[in-house]
Structures are given as structure tokens and as C-alpha cells.
Enzyme design. Sequence first.
Site, PDB file in Angstrom:
ATOM      1  N   CYS A 408      46.206  39.450  37.861  1.00  0.00           N
ATOM      2  CA  CYS A 408      46.052  38.871  36.526  1.00  0.00           C
ATOM      3  C   CYS A 408      45.230  39.772  35.606  1.00  0.00           C
ATOM      4  O   CYS A 408      45.516  39.864  34.400  1.00  0.00           O
ATOM      5  CB  CYS A 408      45.443  37.479  36.611  1.00  0.00           C
ATOM      6  SG  CYS A 408      43.800  37.414  37.358  1.00  0.00           S
ATOM      7  N   HIS A 452      40.856  33.596  37.468  1.00  0.00           N
ATOM      8  CA  HIS A 452      42.013  34.017  36.675  1.00  0.00           C
ATOM      9  C   HIS A 452      41.511  34.706  35.413  1.00  0.00           C
ATOM     10  O   HIS A 452      40.355  34.536  34.993  1.00  0.00           O
ATOM     11  CB  HIS A 452      42.852  32.787  36.317  1.00  0.00           C
ATOM     12  CG  HIS A 452      44.207  33.095  35.764  1.00  0.00           C
ATOM     13  ND1 HIS A 452      45.095  33.938  36.384  1.00  0.00           N
ATOM     14  CD2 HIS A 452      44.824  32.672  34.619  1.00  0.00           C
ATOM     15  CE1 HIS A 452      46.203  34.010  35.679  1.00  0.00           C
ATOM     16  NE2 HIS A 452      46.067  33.262  34.595  1.00  0.00           N
ATOM     17  N   ASP A 468      49.054  33.659  28.307  1.00  0.00           N
ATOM     18  CA  ASP A 468      48.816  34.022  29.708  1.00  0.00           C
ATOM     19  C   ASP A 468      49.940  34.923  30.189  1.00  0.00           C
ATOM     20  O   ASP A 468      51.013  34.444  30.598  1.00  0.00           O
ATOM     21  CB  ASP A 468      48.732  32.770  30.582  1.00  0.00           C
ATOM     22  CG  ASP A 468      48.198  33.081  31.976  1.00  0.00           C
ATOM     23  OD1 ASP A 468      48.127  34.277  32.328  1.00  0.00           O
ATOM     24  OD2 ASP A 468      47.848  32.131  32.706  1.00  0.00           O
TER      25      ASP A 468
END
Length: 655
Positions: A408, A452, A468
Amino acid sequence: MRSRPPQAIEQGAVPWLLAVALATASPHAEHLPPWLSLLFGAALLWRLWLWRQRRPLPPRWCLALLVLGALAAIAWQYRSLLGRDSGVAMLVLFMALKPLEMKTRRDALVVVLLGFFLLLTHYFYSQSIPTGLWLLASCTLLTAALIRLHGGAQPLAAIVRQAGLLLLQAMPFMLILYLLFPRVSGPLWGLPQDAHAGRSGLSSEMAPGSISNLILSGAIAFRSHFAGEIPEKADLYWRGPVLDAYDGLTWRASTPAAGLPRMAPVVESRGAQYSYTSIIEAHNQRWLLALDVATSLPAGTLQAPTLEVLAREPLRARSRFSFASSVDYRANRAESAAVLQQALSLPAAINPRARALAERWKSRPPARIADAVLGMFRNEDFHYTLRPPLLGADAVDEFLFGTRRGFCEHYASAFVFLLRAAGVPARVVAGYQGGEVNPVDGYLIVRQSDAHAWAEVWLAGEGWVRYDPTAAVAPSRIEQGIVAALPEGEPLPAIVGLDADWLRQLRHRWEAANNAWNQWVLGYNPQRQRDILSRFGMPNPDWQSMSTALAVLCGMVLLLVTVWTLPRRRRVDPAQRTWQKYCAALARRGVPRAAWEGPLAFAVRVAVERPQLAEVTSEAARCYAALRYGRGDSEQLLVLQECVHRLPARWRKSA
């Protein structure tokens, strides 16, 4: 008056004291340097060998050299003799060497008292349920060692039973002290150099690999309990630090320029509000990981212009906070020029290919540019993995046009770089995404493996909007969690990847028990103490009222325990009553039985001093011994009673 000479330790008590040393010090092996653990084990084995061989203890000069050498090694290891770790190391050293000079009962008492003190130090490192159970068992062993030391040889079961009874008698005092003794806020240990060592969680910086390394931990970051409905999993973004300064490798939170005012955040909720309470583990940072974005804050906290909720001091103990949040919102639609300028800054002369790609998108509206980047991640050959290749100086170029494998932080970093290169303000947000509801207690558990990173883009008229990029590459990460998103064979914490239903149920029950322990035992802080005492008629408890209640309740419990433990008149069975009558008759004739004298030994002495009574006394003693200590029957009781009648009448008169 001369003082009595020191009393030597009974040979049979030495193993008890060695067991005390082992039980109280051995769990510290996890925190001690290996050489000290080896020294501790060697010292106990040496003392055990000396005991078994009945050899003399080593001379004092030898022990003195060992102490000095070990203290020097501890000072070298920890660079100091002050502090938590070095202090515990010295206590373990003393516990290892004290048995090697243990000769008298006073030395043995030092070992036991050192064991009690050493038990407390385990809470410096762990305050879990298993630690509490181990310390309770060790406390029982210490009490049993004291009983063995002073009471002499006894059956093991009798010693353990008596130790358990003593601890049971102390339990009411413990509960009263726990409830009423004034609580002190803050950690158990407070020296600056090691008070908060070992804290894990999000960092104030993000570089390739920083979050993927955190994913490998199954430790709980925080628990949240919602007053009503829980948001959808895809909406569970827990906001941590906002990172808007980039040096080509690492993202950091920028420091506001001196003298420039910072605008207060303006949040407009466009949907339902969720009320919840979070129990956050200590992470030694200020952010409180509220659901993005918080609309109601706990007392004593503030919301930064970058929307994260901050405590006034770093979180150094497990803490409880209540929030309200909205997952559908507009934030800071009017943003300061300084913030927007910071959200556009990039280092010069790095990632030329990424800059060229962004240059082609500059003519598009900002939202379309963001969609183009997401489309590239979604449609081209990008992969989501915990084990990406290493990147060089032009990290974004190598990732976008070479490896195309990342976690991520790689996708968030590349996304924000491309947006900034295209002239769109953007920044990275680190935090947690998702969570798992424990069906036992209803708490949503968020682990370190849920860490994250995502991006925020500032759009005119909309404010800061969440994007995202990981969801474009691996949508299952957001919808189902980290386990569903990673390819088979990727490393994960064992506790996260449990497949069997019974194992998950066992984990849920264990974590619910730990949550209750944390809240009602470890989390019994001054506020919770005031809340509980107010239910018992003490709405504003202070030192004076709590001390008074403490003294009164302890006095009442002491009285009850005293009454319970006082010698009570026991019912005498017929065999004992008859034997006492027989002995009383002989005592009036000048043959009293000593308190320590058993029936058979007494019969032998009577045969010597009163031969004419030898036969009847021997028969009475045998019958009583069988009734009292064996498997006597009613016939033997009749024989014992007959023996009393066989005595001359003047001897059978009642006293």
C-alpha cells in the site's frame, strides 16, 4: 543477655528455596542478556549439586569476585546501573548468587523476600492474564517455602493447602486495597530512558517497507465498540498521521512555518454519525486513530488542521476515548495557500518518467487526473505483494515502469507523486483499514496487520477527498481484509490466518477475556475508580474518605478472619473422650501422659512405671490407636470403654 546463635537451614528446605529462585527469576530470561541467563542457571545447578553432595559452600571471596564481575558486565551491557532493565538484571544476579552463601534461616528469609520483590518486576514487561496466573502460582510457592522453612518437614499436600488457605485469607484485603487505594495515573515504570521501550505501531514516517513490516504483526492496535450499527468494512478507515513532506524516499509530516496561522479544520458531515468508544494500546505517539473523520472529540484532545485527532501527550498507557465520526463528509473546502503549496512540493531531478507522464495529464481536471492514475493501476499489470523488489534513487519510476510490485505504501506514494507532478495538491495518510468484530463481546478489533496507507486529494469545492489506490489494484484488501488480498504463500501473522472455526472461536474468547482484564483490572484508573465508588455512595471520593473507608473495611475483614481462624471447640468423638478419661485416671495416680506422647509410647512407659497396669493400658492404647488412626470398629470402642471399667474405682472418679 546473650543473643541466640543463628539457626541453620534444615537440609530438606534447600530445594524449596531453589525452586523459589527458579520460579521468580526464570521468566526474565526473555529480557536478559544470554550470558546472565546462563550464569543464573549455572549458579542454581552448582548450589543443587552442593546440596546433594553435602559439600561446603564456596568461600566469600569467590562470591565477591563473581558479584563484582557480573555487576561490571551489567554496567557494560546497559551502559548504566540505573533503569528498569539494568535494575532487573541486578535483582536476578542477586537471586542467583544468594543461595550460594545461604547457611542460616536468616539467609533463607532474604531469598524468599527477594523472590516477592522480584515478582513485582515481571509487570514491567507484561501485565497479561498468563503473567498474573504465573505470579499467583509463584506467590503460593513463596508462601509454601516460608511454611516449610518454619514448620519443618510436612507432607507436600499439607504445605500447599496451608499456603493456599493463607492466600485465601488475604484475598479480601487485596480486593479492598485494589478498590479503595487511591489510583495513580501513568505507566508502572517512569524512567525516561526505558519507560516506553518496545512500543510498536505506526511511525511518523513512511518509506517503502515500513508498513509491510508492520503487517507481519498480529498484535492488537486498538478495539472499538460502536453504540449502534457498525459501518461497512470498506468505510473503516482509521486516521493516523498525515504525511505531506517528501524527500524522494521517505514521507514525513511537515513542520508548520513559524508565524503562519494554521486554519482550524472545518468538517461538514453528509451522512450518518457513528458513536463509538476506542481502547487504544500504548504506541508512544499522539494520534488517537479515530474513524475518518471525527466530528466529536474526547475531552482533552484536539483535531489537527490535517484532520487527525491528537492527544496532548504521547499515548504511553492503554487508554479509552469516546468519539463520533462521519464516513461521508467534506473537509476543509477552503484551504490555506501554505497548505496547498506544501501539498504540491516535490524534490527536483528525480523520477523523470513519472513527471513526463503527469505532464501529459495536466490539461485535465484534477478529479480526472486522479481517475487516470487509478485506471492505470487497475488495468495494467500491477501486483499487490508484501515482498516487492528493492527500489533505487528514482523509486517511483522503477515502481511504475519496472517492478510494478508493491504494497500500500508503494501505491499511495506513487499516486501522490503523480498528482503533485500534474499540479494537483495531494498527500499521504497512514492509519488502519478494516477490522474484525469479536462476536463474544461485540468489540471491533483492529490489528497491526490492518495498517494501511492511502491518499487525499484537494478538489476545489469538495475539499480533501480520499483516494485509495490499493483498492484499484486489490479491491479484496478493502472489502475482505489483508488475508484475501495477498497471493498464496505470502507471510502473515499466524493469528490472522486461522482457518479452523474452533481456533477462531477460541481466539475470540481469549481476546474477549483479555479485553475484560484490560478494562477492569489494568484499566482501573482514577476515573474508573471514581465511577465505581460513586455507585456505592461516594460521589466525590477523596483521599480522606477513601482512607476512612479503607480502614473501616480492613478492620471488619480482619475481625472476621480472626474469628474464623481462632481455635474453636471441636466436638470430641467417643473414642477420644474415652481415652482422655482413661489417661485422666492414670494422671491422678501419678502417671500423667505428656502432650507429645502417643498412645503406644504411653503404654510402654506405664508398663515400666506401673507394671500391674501394663496389660490393661496396652490393650486400651491398641484399641484407641486403631480407632483414631486406623480402621477401628465399634467392638474396639466397647473394649476401650471396658478398659476404663477395669481400673480400680478410686482411679475412675471424674475430675
